[in-house]
Motif scaffolding. Structure first.
Motif, PDB file in Angstrom:
ATOM      1  N   GLY A 326       0.606  -1.646   0.252  1.00  0.00           N
ATOM      2  CA  GLY A 326       0.120   0.217  -0.340  1.00  0.00           C
ATOM      3  C   GLY A 326       1.051   1.040   0.103  1.00  0.00           C
ATOM      4  N   CYS A 327       0.376   2.113  -0.992  1.00  0.00           N
ATOM      5  CA  CYS A 327       1.255   2.918  -0.789  1.00  0.00           C
ATOM      6  C   CYS A 327       0.550   4.238  -0.010  1.00  0.00           C
ATOM      7  CB  CYS A 327       1.246   4.233  -2.246  1.00  0.00           C
ATOM      8  SG  CYS A 327      -0.284   4.880  -2.940  1.00  0.00           S
ATOM      9  N   GLY A 328       1.484   5.337   0.381  1.00  0.00           N
ATOM     10  CA  GLY A 328       1.336   6.494   1.308  1.00  0.00           C
ATOM     11  C   GLY A 328      -0.732   6.333   1.228  1.00  0.00           C
ATOM     12  N   SER A 329      -0.835   7.081   0.650  1.00  0.00           N
ATOM     13  CA  SER A 329      -2.845   7.968   0.296  1.00  0.00           C
ATOM     14  C   SER A 329      -3.367   6.603   0.708  1.00  0.00           C
ATOM     15  CB  SER A 329      -3.142   8.080  -1.061  1.00  0.00           C
ATOM     16  OG  SER A 329      -2.481   7.029  -1.689  1.00  0.00           O
ATOM     17  N   GLU A 330      -2.627   4.882  -0.034  1.00  0.00           N
ATOM     18  CA  GLU A 330      -3.490   4.685   0.608  1.00  0.00           C
ATOM     19  C   GLU A 330      -3.574   3.673   1.818  1.00  0.00           C
ATOM     20  OE1 GLU A 330      -3.958   1.284  -3.204  1.00  0.00           O
ATOM     21  OE2 GLU A 330      -1.819   1.306  -1.819  1.00  0.00           O
ATOM     22  N   VAL A 331      -3.057   4.031   2.921  1.00  0.00           N
ATOM     23  CA  VAL A 331      -3.001   4.055   3.658  1.00  0.00           C
ATOM     24  C   VAL A 331      -3.161   4.251   4.889  1.00  0.00           C
ATOM     25  CG1 VAL A 331      -0.980   1.799   3.847  1.00  0.00           C
ATOM     26  CG2 VAL A 331       0.359   4.571   4.087  1.00  0.00           C
ATOM     27  N   LEU A 332      -3.250   5.470   4.281  1.00  0.00           N
ATOM     28  CA  LEU A 332      -3.745   6.760   4.840  1.00  0.00           C
ATOM     29  C   LEU A 332      -5.239   7.025   4.980  1.00  0.00           C
ATOM     30  CD1 LEU A 332      -2.749   9.747   6.135  1.00  0.00           C
ATOM     31  CD2 LEU A 332      -3.339  10.551   4.738  1.00  0.00           C
ATOM     32  N   GLU A 333      -6.136   6.708   3.899  1.00  0.00           N
ATOM     33  CA  GLU A 333      -7.018   6.230   3.485  1.00  0.00           C
ATOM     34  C   GLU A 333      -7.649   5.533   4.820  1.00  0.00           C
ATOM     35  OE1 GLU A 333     -10.578   5.101   0.980  1.00  0.00           O
ATOM     36  OE2 GLU A 333      -8.716   4.958  -0.263  1.00  0.00           O
ATOM     37  N   GLU A 334      -7.442   3.819   4.696  1.00  0.00           N
ATOM     38  CA  GLU A 334      -7.248   3.503   5.744  1.00  0.00           C
ATOM     39  C   GLU A 334      -7.274   3.563   7.036  1.00  0.00           C
ATOM     40  OE1 GLU A 334      -5.568  -0.874   5.514  1.00  0.00           O
ATOM     41  OE2 GLU A 334      -4.914  -0.319   3.258  1.00  0.00           O
ATOM     42  N   LEU A 335      -6.101   3.909   7.172  1.00  0.00           N
ATOM     43  CA  LEU A 335      -5.706   4.391   8.967  1.00  0.00           C
ATOM     44  C   LEU A 335      -7.363   5.375   9.376  1.00  0.00           C
ATOM     45  CD1 LEU A 335      -3.965   4.598  11.338  1.00  0.00           C
ATOM     46  CD2 LEU A 335      -2.793   7.096  10.214  1.00  0.00           C
ATOM     47  N   GLY A 336      -7.733   6.176   8.260  1.00  0.00           N
ATOM     48  CA  GLY A 336      -8.654   7.142   8.367  1.00  0.00           C
ATOM     49  C   GLY A 336      -9.964   6.502   9.228  1.00  0.00           C
ATOM     50  N   LEU A 337      -9.860   5.975   7.850  1.00  0.00           N
ATOM     51  CA  LEU A 337     -11.113   4.547   7.657  1.00  0.00           C
ATOM     52  C   LEU A 337     -11.299   3.996   9.592  1.00  0.00           C
ATOM     53  CD1 LEU A 337     -11.125   3.544   4.526  1.00  0.00           C
ATOM     54  CD2 LEU A 337     -13.062   4.860   5.980  1.00  0.00           C
ATOM     55  N   LEU A 338      -9.581   3.514  10.219  1.00  0.00           N
ATOM     56  CA  LEU A 338     -10.177   2.507  11.680  1.00  0.00           C
ATOM     57  C   LEU A 338     -10.313   3.699  12.847  1.00  0.00           C
ATOM     58  CD1 LEU A 338      -8.995   0.207  13.131  1.00  0.00           C
ATOM     59  CD2 LEU A 338      -6.651   1.068  12.795  1.00  0.00           C
ATOM     60  N   LEU A 339      -9.998   5.454  12.539  1.00  0.00           N
ATOM     61  CA  LEU A 339      -9.576   6.087  13.365  1.00  0.00           C
ATOM     62  C   LEU A 339     -11.182   6.245  13.792  1.00  0.00           C
ATOM     63  CD1 LEU A 339      -6.605   8.304  13.127  1.00  0.00           C
ATOM     64  CD2 LEU A 339      -7.202   6.236  15.179  1.00  0.00           C
TER      65      LEU A 339
END
Length: 348
Positions: A326-339
């Motif tokens: 996962g590139c930066g934007s992908e994992v950032l989206e995952e992190l946002g959804l998780l939080l």
């Protein structure tokens, strides 16, 4: 939290540094081309480093992978530990652990993983696996592969199982990759389903962030040596303010990758929730990692454009790790959804 390595972790890291430093040289890497250094892998296993990971935990593995990254050593160390040793030890049955772990410990078996799952594999009504994964790291060396079906249930598949086809693929970094094709393959389940998949993916993201920290540290060390020893207009390049600032930024980025990987690994070893920490480490490894390896190459000036120069390997590895899992934007989206999900659950 305390990231201070234990005595066992420090000893393993020191041993790894010696083995990688002695054997993963520029000359040996050039001779290996895009393939795996079989002799180095044999020496790592003879030193007991893969087997030690069960005792020193994920933080210990991150420390070892830093040493691999410093020298861009071409061995299936990370994948065997993440998708093999740690995955089976944590999620396997007693029978699976007894059968699979000995070979993974001594290096006679090599594991890899078709992660992250992108819907390329599905399970038929008869329980057989079908589908294809465009590329899997170190697949050409693997004896077993961890794949996930459309429901994100992990399966262990033997590389020599009927219906498995491996097509060699060259990636940005020389990771002995291959295209995996499954045609009616019988695998064995690992763990209880999506929870096991999520845990293995978080472990992988943390471990490969540690590998990226080492790649960046090696790139920066080469850049520092070059700018200190190379003179321009009668003085070292390192005395130029622009060079100093670029190197300082690269150093801070490298430290950010390292500390976030350490935190995620420490949380996992301590039995704490570490999903968000793993995503944070993965984001830093992607975004900061590519900045560092670009800086390392740029600080070499024209020399950095030489494809045969050692710093170019760090550039290739850094860019491969930038997008892997996962590139930066992908994992950032995952992190946002998780939080957001965690906040919603905690709201009365």
């Amino acid at each position: 939290m305390d990231f201070t390595p234990s005595e066992e972790q420090s000893a393993a890291q020191g041993l790894a540094a010696r083995v990688f430093g002695d054997l993963s040289t520029h000359e040996r890497l050039a001779a290996a081309g895009t393939g795996t250094d079989a002799h180095l892998w044999k020496e790592l296993c003879a030193a007991g480093l893969p087997g030690a990971v069960e005792d020193i935990g994920l933080l210990g593995l991150v420390l070892l992978l830093e040493e691999q990254g410093r020298t861009t050593a071409q061995v299936p160390f990370a994948v065997t530990c993440v998708y093999g040793l740690l995955a089976v030890a944590e999620h396997g049955t007693a029978e699976q652990r007894e059968r699979l772990l000995p070979g993974l410990r001594d290096g006679t078996a090599v594991a890899t993983g078709a992660f992250p799952a992108r819907g390329g594999v599905h399970i038929a009504e008869d329980g057989a696996l079908y589908g294809a994964v465009p590329w899997v790291p170190w697949l050409r060396d693997a004896t077993q592969v961890l794949v996930a079906d459309a429901d994100r249930a992990p399966w262990i598949v033997g590389a020599d199982t009927p219906g498995v086809t491996v097509v060699p693929v060259e990636t940005t970094a020389p990771w002995s990759a291959g295209r995996l094709v499954l045609d009616g393959v019988r695998g064995e389940r690992l763990g209880g389903g999506p929870e096991a998949y999520a845990a293995v993916l978080a472990t992988a993201r943390t471990a490969f962030a540690g590998l990226q920290a080492g790649v960046c540290a090696g790139s920066l060390a080469r850049a520092v040596h070059h700018t200190v020893t190379r003179e321009q207009f009668g003085r070292p390049l390192s005395t130029n303010q622009g060079v100093l600032l670029r190197a300082a930024d690269a150093h801070m980025d490298t430290e950010a990758i390292r500390v976030t990987a350490y935190e995620a690994a420490w949380r996992r070893d301590d039995g704490r929730e570490y999903g968000a920490a793993a995503l944070t480490a993965a984001w830093w490894a992607s975004e900061a990692g590519k900045r560092v390896v670009h800086a390392g190459q740029h600080l070499h000036g024209g020399t950095g454009a030489d494809l045969d120069h050692p710093v170019h390997r760090h550039f290739l590895w850094g860019r491969q790790l930038d997008a892997y899992l996962g590139c930066g934007s992908e994992v950032l989206e995952e992190l946002g959804l998780l939080l957001a999900a965690d906040r919603q659950e905690s709201t009365p």
